[in-house]
Motif scaffolding. Sequence first.
Motif, short mmCIF file in Angstrom:
data_model
loop_
_atom_site.label_atom_id
_atom_site.label_comp_id
_atom_site.label_asym_id
_atom_site.label_seq_id
_atom_site.Cartn_x
_atom_site.Cartn_y
_atom_site.Cartn_z
N UNK A 173 -10.49 -5.92 5.59
CA UNK A 173 -9.25 -5.57 4.90
C UNK A 173 -9.45 -4.35 4.00
N UNK A 174 -8.46 -3.51 3.91
CA UNK A 174 -8.53 -2.38 2.98
C UNK A 174 -8.64 -2.92 1.55
N UNK A 175 -9.20 -2.11 0.68
CA UNK A 175 -9.38 -2.54 -0.71
C UNK A 175 -8.04 -2.93 -1.33
N UNK A 176 -8.04 -4.03 -2.06
CA UNK A 176 -6.82 -4.44 -2.75
C UNK A 176 -7.15 -4.76 -4.21
N UNK A 177 -6.11 -4.80 -5.01
CA UNK A 177 -6.32 -5.01 -6.44
C UNK A 177 -5.07 -5.60 -7.06
N UNK A 178 -5.21 -5.98 -8.31
CA UNK A 178 -4.06 -6.48 -9.08
C UNK A 178 -3.33 -7.62 -8.39
N UNK A 179 -4.07 -8.49 -7.75
CA UNK A 179 -3.42 -9.62 -7.09
C UNK A 179 -2.89 -10.59 -8.13
N UNK A 180 -1.66 -11.04 -7.92
CA UNK A 180 -1.05 -12.02 -8.81
C UNK A 180 -0.63 -13.20 -7.95
N UNK A 181 -1.02 -14.41 -8.35
CA UNK A 181 -0.66 -15.58 -7.56
C UNK A 181 0.55 -16.29 -8.17
N UNK A 182 1.27 -16.97 -7.32
CA UNK A 182 2.51 -17.66 -7.69
C UNK A 182 2.51 -19.06 -7.10
N UNK A 183 3.35 -19.91 -7.66
CA UNK A 183 3.60 -21.22 -7.05
C UNK A 183 4.69 -21.05 -6.01
N UNK A 184 4.49 -21.64 -4.85
CA UNK A 184 5.48 -21.43 -3.79
C UNK A 184 6.86 -21.95 -4.22
N UNK A 197 0.87 -1.19 0.00
CA UNK A 197 0.00 0.00 0.00
C UNK A 197 0.90 1.23 0.00
N UNK A 198 0.30 2.42 -0.15
CA UNK A 198 1.16 3.62 -0.14
C UNK A 198 1.97 3.76 1.14
N UNK A 199 1.40 3.32 2.26
CA UNK A 199 2.05 3.58 3.54
C UNK A 199 2.85 2.44 4.12
N UNK A 200 2.66 1.24 3.60
CA UNK A 200 3.32 0.10 4.25
C UNK A 200 3.36 -1.11 3.33
N UNK A 201 4.12 -2.11 3.79
CA UNK A 201 4.10 -3.44 3.20
C UNK A 201 3.54 -4.38 4.27
N UNK A 202 2.52 -5.11 3.90
CA UNK A 202 1.91 -6.06 4.85
C UNK A 202 2.03 -7.46 4.28
N UNK A 203 2.48 -8.39 5.10
CA UNK A 203 2.56 -9.79 4.68
C UNK A 203 1.88 -10.63 5.74
N UNK A 204 0.96 -11.48 5.31
CA UNK A 204 0.23 -12.35 6.24
C UNK A 204 0.20 -13.74 5.66
N UNK A 245 -4.24 2.00 1.94
CA UNK A 245 -3.91 1.97 3.35
C UNK A 245 -5.15 1.61 4.16
N UNK A 246 -4.96 0.82 5.19
CA UNK A 246 -6.05 0.54 6.12
C UNK A 246 -6.36 1.79 6.94
N UNK A 247 -7.48 1.78 7.64
CA UNK A 247 -7.73 2.82 8.64
C UNK A 247 -6.66 2.62 9.72
N UNK A 248 -6.19 3.69 10.34
CA UNK A 248 -5.23 3.50 11.42
C UNK A 248 -5.75 2.48 12.43
#
Length: 358
Positions: free
Chosen positions: A275-286, A122-129, A242-245
């Motif tokens: 979750x905040x709106x997301x887009x352009x998701x690309x999936x990969x093989x692990x 996102x503009x403000x951060x990188x989130x990995x879950x 960005x999510x809400x604070x």
Amino acid sequence: MVASLFIALAASSYAAAQSFVSDPLIDKVVPYTAIPYQVDTHTADRGPQAGYNICNSTTEGQTSMCQTALVNHLDDFCLFAPPELSTIGDTEGEEVAWCTKPGKGTRLIPEGTLQGVQLVQSPGYIQIAGTIDQSKLNIQTTPELDFGGELDSGGQDGRGNPIGGLVYSNAFPSNGGKNDSFEQSRHWTFFIGGNTFCLKICDDTQPNAAHLCEHIYDRVGCAYNAPNNAQNGTFERCEGEDMMPVGTYVSNGQTLTWTQPPEGVTPVPPYTPTPAASSNCVTYASSDLFSQLATVGISGTISAGPQATGGSGSGSGGSSGSGTQSAAGSNSTNAASARGISLVAGLSGVIFSAIFFA
Ligand SMILES: *[C@@H]1O[C@H](CO)[C@@H](O)[C@H](O)[C@H]1NC(C)=O
Ligand SMILES: *[C@@H]1O[C@H](CO)[C@@H](O)[C@H](O)[C@H]1NC(C)=O
Ligand SMILES: *[C@@H]1O[C@H](CO)[C@@H](O)[C@H](O)[C@H]1NC(C)=O
Ligand SMILES: *[C@@H]1O[C@H](CO)[C@@H](O)[C@H](O)[C@H]1NC(C)=O
């Protein structure tokens, strides 16, 4: 969905009061090119920093005590996890970096640990879950699964959890897409446990880094701190807003702030995060993302660092971020009940809470 189950440590446990240091980790500006051996120089209370921040080819391997983590791309990030088999709560001050790629002077995340990962930039951060087999990261699963807690650049004494943990990225937009230059993130939160994790590292050059990566909500886990829709078995990179604070929500058109109650009071947030709106998701093989982990064995037990266990007072903590700490639970076998665990599972919008105190 990763966010659907989370449990965070409730009460942290200190027999002795911890003083808040005058030079908190969150204020230390440390360029990547000027990292000291140990960024934390305190020795009192929780003892000295367990590992070190200068990490190189001589420190690389499954006994590394490197405490400098890089969070770059879906195929290139580090988690903080215990140096030896334990609960997160018992080693929160001593966690070390485990990464998806060699070359950083750290341990490698053993193959098969990462079972689903979603990165949102996102503009403000990188989130990995994602979902993990935490037994491969030295996090206790028997006699009961450790539901872990929060690691962050704050901590009960301002020294961070892990103490002296540093985080950098080459992937903040403000860095201009250069993979060879690394910016420090001073505002970050990691939750790990219950075979899931979420991490959020905020770009300090952007507005609101402190609130987007707020670290005072340590008992309400990933769903509130890093709302996401990661799926077990899916590996994807998305762009997002960005999510809400953390802690803020909209009710009847008004933006309100909820604050986590003090220890001993079950946190029941008055809202269900989305979750905040997301887009352009690309999936990969692990296998395409993590091919360099194929030869990594499960790390054994080690204590190779200069001060692998820290000093007195370390090891009995719970999650950081809350100012108050309560009675000690130094017996790792029953640490969960000794410390008090708050379980908050959000399922279909319903929140179940339970608190156990020894
Ligand atoms: C490699 O890292 C170790 C541990 O931080 C440090 O003691 C050593 O000086 C480093 N070596 C070089 C060549 O930087
Ligand atoms: C940076 O690294 C990522 C993967 O780690 C890669 O996808 C990207 O193309 C790289 N960017 C540049 C500018 O080399
Ligand atoms: C993720 O999926 C794997 C494979 O089906 C399963 O073994 C594991 O328990 C799942 N993890 C979680 C946290 O649900
Ligand atoms: C630690 O907890 C276990 C399990 O409850 C118990 O059997 C053991 O006696 C405890 N050890 C200490 C030193 O309190």
